[in-house]
Design an enzyme around this catalytic site. Sequence first.
Site, PDB file in Angstrom:
ATOM      1  CB  ALA A 100      -0.951   0.002   1.201  1.00 43.25           C
ATOM      2  CE  LYS A 135      -4.525 -11.960  -0.519  1.00 42.34           C
ATOM      3  NZ  LYS A 135      -4.665 -10.551  -0.065  1.00 42.34           N
TER       4      LYS A 135
END
Length: 345
Positions: A21, A165
């Site tokens: 990020a 995931k």
Amino acid sequence: MNTNSNTEKLVLVTGGAGFIAVHCILQLLKAGYRVRATLRDLNRGAVVRAMLREASLEAGDRLTFIQADLSGDAHWEEAVKGCTYVLHVASPTPKLDFKHEDEMIIPAREGVLRVLRAARDAGVSRVVLTSAIGAVVYGHPKQTAPYDETFWTDTTHAPAYQKSKTLAEKAAWEFMTREGGSLELSVVNPAAVMGPVLGPDYSHSIYLVRNLLSGKMPGCPKINACFVDVRDVADLHLRAMVDPKARGERFIASGGESIWLVEVARILKENLGEAADKVKVKQLPNIALRIAALKDPMVKSMIPLLGIPMNLTSAKAINRLGWSPRSPQEAILAAAESLIRLNLL
């Protein structure tokens, strides 16, 4: 990228203090966008700014923070308000002490749906979701051909984190089909993420380099992996965000062909001089890992990977989006050199 046309555009990055990020925020700001980042704890904003400064960028008022947590509805409507794009990078990190796999699966899946719903309702144009190759490579018969985006992990044979995931990404695509409205979705599936560390927060893949450099690893298990530089992962997110050809597509992010972990040790040993004195370039017998797995849940999750080729292809991202990744060697050395420089060993 034409930065002039980007200055009015606001991009939301979720999980703003995470390794990928922060690199996404860095590249967005350099490309002229304004960025709003979600944090579970607003005090972490100072840490994010410090990491950006480590990369020689002073964010100023072009970066703002908002408190939001994937496990609750609060503030998501406010977080996406006025945003053209959303990079949904946040994800529950691998837990080792979980009582039940749902502790990882439910927050990952519900978090994705929360973000997509809020983005759709706010008129966001596209969401880029950070998935993982954990959603691609598990549970298949052994093969030498590289895995591509048509493969999905068989969740009946996947460790809990990889299962989370996979189920989160599948839930995202199902949401889009069922109720996505005018929202668009693209997905990035990174291999083991290396590259320069900007502070004490980094991907769990980098612990491999740290443990080799610090001498904690007596040798390397016979595990094969693809590696990618975090700077290239961030670059692919930005390409997937704006390129019309990325709409409704998933993209594997790998810097090249897979290598065995003993090769990682060799790369460090041959390039870092005395900083790599403690690195052991030695193949561990499989039995050593099986014994260690009895006490260590992280090691246990590696057992299904022993001796299995895990090659991936990023031809789709390269050919369709013009993506050009660094080599695995460059990514591994960048991780090592930054850990040494920032005294994080």
